[in-house]
Design a protein around this motif. Structure first.
Motif, PDB file in Angstrom:
ATOM      1  N   VAL A   1       0.832  -1.207   0.000  1.00  0.00           N
ATOM      2  CA  VAL A   1       0.000   0.000   0.000  1.00  0.00           C
ATOM      3  C   VAL A   1       0.871   1.265   0.000  1.00  0.00           C
ATOM      4  O   VAL A   1       0.427   2.334   0.436  1.00  0.00           O
ATOM      5  CB  VAL A   1      -0.972   0.007   1.199  1.00  0.00           C
TER       6      VAL A   1
ATOM      7  N   PHE B   1       1.606   3.787  -1.950  1.00  0.00           N
ATOM      8  CA  PHE B   1       1.129   4.419  -3.182  1.00  0.00           C
ATOM      9  C   PHE B   1       2.088   5.480  -3.706  1.00  0.00           C
ATOM     10  O   PHE B   1       2.150   5.729  -4.912  1.00  0.00           O
ATOM     11  CB  PHE B   1      -0.262   5.026  -2.949  1.00  0.00           C
TER      12      PHE B   1
ATOM     13  N   SER C   1      -5.631   4.607  -6.368  1.00  0.00           N
ATOM     14  CA  SER C   1      -6.359   4.205  -5.155  1.00  0.00           C
ATOM     15  C   SER C   1      -5.772   4.797  -3.890  1.00  0.00           C
ATOM     16  O   SER C   1      -6.223   4.481  -2.774  1.00  0.00           O
ATOM     17  CB  SER C   1      -6.374   2.673  -5.045  1.00  0.00           C
ATOM     18  N   SER C   2      -4.766   5.645  -4.013  1.00  0.00           N
ATOM     19  CA  SER C   2      -4.117   6.235  -2.836  1.00  0.00           C
ATOM     20  C   SER C   2      -5.116   7.054  -2.012  1.00  0.00           C
ATOM     21  O   SER C   2      -5.930   7.793  -2.561  1.00  0.00           O
ATOM     22  CB  SER C   2      -2.968   7.144  -3.285  1.00  0.00           C
TER      23      SER C   2
END
Length: 312
Positions: A37, A39, A67-68
């Motif tokens: 995750v 990002f 999707s950050s």
């Protein structure tokens, strides 16, 4: 050698500072593998692939970085993804419309098109299907300007099938065969359907950087049903641009092989283009003065237009 996420990110930053892009890719991939995750590293990885001319990999990482939870990272990744993604899609649909009011003709003209291209890997040509609409709000059917009537008052839907080339040095070619389906006939032409064959070469390029605006849009077009005529249009602008507004001086030339009166003139004058908020609409206002090449007259025209386009 195994690296922790922080170590990999630090090594990637140092590699980017020194211009070692391949090393940066290696370390950024390690950072993302250790932290799925991360990002920010995804976004850096996408831009690095973009610098290496590997846009297919760049698109994949821009898509993930969208999707950050960080709004700025997500916005930057989304904008880059939308710019690059269409080049790798099998089908590409473009929609545009351009209503324009002209004080010269005291009329509102509307031009619009929907076109879907099929991209086949390794092909230089791309087949497409399109649907165009040309029309205005009143008839321009005076005998003295019959040529103008043909161009501006068709009131037609034109479905067509065609082929276009890839863009090469800002130029591309195209050809198509369709049928002009008139929504309204005139006293000069009572037919409801007419074959429509046309093709041409398009060149569009912007010059300069920062606040300088310099651009040219040039088209060479063969239109079978205009008495098999070939027309040339050149629209040029030079001026200044900001984030939402452009101010420029415009110079345009139109001419044709058959030397028709209506198709041979030059025009010039000031103009502005601007966006409002985050809308996709581009407003334009131009005040142009022109003259016909055969010396039969001059004209002035205030044109107010609204351009809208998007690609999926």
């Amino acid at each position: 050698m195994l690296f922790r996420s922080n170590e990999a990110r630090d090594l990637a930053s140092k590699s980017l500072e020194k211009g070692y892009l391949q090393d940066a890719v290696k370390y950024l991939n390690v950072a993302v593998e250790n932290d799925p995750v991360d990002f920010n590293s995804m976004l850096k990885l996408a831009w690095t692939y973009n610098q290496l001319k590997d846009d297919r990999s760049a698109v994949r990482w821009f898509k993930l970085a969208r999707s950050s939870p960080d709004a700025q990272t997500s916005k930057e990744a989304t904008r880059a993804y939308r710019n690059l993604a269409p080049a790798f899609e099998r089908f590409r649909t473009t929609v545009w419309m351009f209503p324009t009011y002209s004080t010269r003709y005291r009329d509102l003209f509307v031009y619009s098109q929907v076109k879907t291209e099929l991209k086949i890997s390794g092909w230089w040509l791309r087949p497409y299907a399109s649907l165009r609409f040309n029309g205005d709000t009143r008839d321009l059917v005076q005998p003295s300007v019959f040529g103008i009537t043909q161009l501006y008052s068709e009131q037609s839907l034109i479905p067509a099938l065609g082929m276009t080339t890839k863009t090469w040095h800002s130029a591309s070619g195209w050809m198509e065969a369709g049928e002009s389906l008139r929504l309204r006939t005139t006293v000069y032409d009572q037919s409801r359907a007419t074959p429509d064959y046309r093709g041409g070469i398009t060149y569009a390029k912007s010059f300069g950087e920062s606040a300088l605006l310099a651009e040219t849009n040039d088209d060479l077009v063969y239109v079978h049903r205009f008495d098999r005529d070939t027309l040339f249009y050149s629209q040029n602008r030079i001026g200044y641009k900001g984030s939402r507004m452009q101010a420029y001086w415009k110079f345009g030339v139109t001419t044709d092989l058959k030397r028709e009166h209506w198709a041979n003139f030059a025009e010039t004058g000031p103009g502005v283009r601007f966006r409002v908020g985050t809308l996709r609409f581009l407003f334009s206002v131009n005040y142009l003065q022109g003259a016909y090449f055969d010396g039969t007259g001059t004209f002035h025209d205030l044109r107010i237009g609204l351009w809208y386009a998007f690609t999926r």
